[in-house]
Design an enzyme around this catalytic site. Sequence first.
Site, PDB file in Angstrom:
ATOM      1  N   TYR A  85       0.835  -1.199   0.000  1.00 41.71           N
ATOM      2  CA  TYR A  85       0.000   0.000   0.000  1.00 41.71           C
ATOM      3  C   TYR A  85       0.878   1.261   0.000  1.00 41.71           C
ATOM      4  O   TYR A  85       1.437   1.612   1.038  1.00 41.71           O
ATOM      5  CB  TYR A  85      -0.908   0.006   1.234  1.00 41.71           C
ATOM      6  CG  TYR A  85      -2.067  -0.990   1.216  1.00 41.71           C
ATOM      7  CD1 TYR A  85      -2.287  -1.834   0.131  1.00 41.71           C
ATOM      8  CD2 TYR A  85      -2.946  -1.059   2.282  1.00 41.71           C
ATOM      9  CE1 TYR A  85      -3.347  -2.724   0.116  1.00 41.71           C
ATOM     10  CE2 TYR A  85      -4.028  -1.946   2.273  1.00 41.71           C
ATOM     11  CZ  TYR A  85      -4.210  -2.779   1.192  1.00 41.71           C
ATOM     12  OH  TYR A  85      -5.269  -3.664   1.185  1.00 41.71           O
ATOM     13  N   LYS A 140      -1.078  -7.955  -2.522  1.00 44.61           N
ATOM     14  CA  LYS A 140      -2.472  -7.493  -2.433  1.00 44.61           C
ATOM     15  C   LYS A 140      -2.408  -5.980  -2.596  1.00 44.61           C
ATOM     16  O   LYS A 140      -1.793  -5.291  -1.773  1.00 44.61           O
ATOM     17  CB  LYS A 140      -3.019  -7.893  -1.069  1.00 44.61           C
ATOM     18  CG  LYS A 140      -4.433  -7.445  -0.754  1.00 44.61           C
ATOM     19  CD  LYS A 140      -4.823  -8.062   0.581  1.00 44.61           C
ATOM     20  CE  LYS A 140      -6.200  -7.722   1.077  1.00 44.61           C
ATOM     21  NZ  LYS A 140      -6.484  -6.313   1.200  1.00 44.61           N
TER      22      LYS A 140
END
Length: 256
Positions: free
Chosen positions: A146, A178
């Site tokens: 992220y 992810k």
Amino acid sequence: MNDSMTNLSSITKNNKALFLAYDQGLEHGPSDFDDTNIDPSYVLKLGESGFFTGVILQKGTAKQYYKKDQNKTPLIVKLNGKTTLQSGEPYAPQLCSVAEAMDLGASAVGYTIYIGSTFQEQMMKEFGDIENESRKQNLPTILWMYPRGKKVEGKEQSKEISTYSARIGLELGADLLKMHYPDEEGAFPEMVKAAGKTGILISGGSKESDEELYALAEKSMHEGAFGWAVGRNIWQSENPLKRAEKLAKIIFNASS
Ligand code: FBP
């Protein structure tokens, strides 16, 4: 995609993955929940519907609710995390070891790195040790990549930073990444290329319409995504199983 499929086989189907994320109680707090989905038993039951290849929990929820001899959907234990009550540059410390996760019945472990944070190196180092330990145990690692923090402010979803983050994930040795689907058109195929044999899972978000959700799922799979990891888009939905079934159809039938 990933050649070392032996260690991913327990959390995949047709070489693809669909995970149900339920660590938001730590990351966001109870404001994400209603009277139904605040109960981990409710969400774990959705996880057992047969549409998911893994369910993501922090260790405490796993300890109290995941029964390794009864639950059939593989457990993914998130090893680090932070709350919204933190201020300053983002840092999510490690809260659980690989050994503890295995003890809880984990088939894989997850860890977040905030790329662009002043604490990025600390998280990269922590993940390095986790990856080393996990590899010895043949346990897949999933890296939440992220971009967030001073260095990437306003560019979190850009092609440049998303592609760089995907590449860092490969370089650090994660089995899967992810990540959020980027804002810039044409950026996702570049991320897939940059991540090479490390597959990318799309991170869910909240409250998209059914149509938007399915369209993005189709598009991302067509562009080479390895699968999806969704939380709120499932357990906050009025019809979670309908959404899960449709996403599973899109993901496990994808040809890429
Ligand atoms: P959602 O599908 O609900 O967005 O969950 C995905 C996830 O990565 C969770 O695993 C995590 O708790 C949360 O998002 C973190 O979101 P953010 O960092 O944006 O607050």
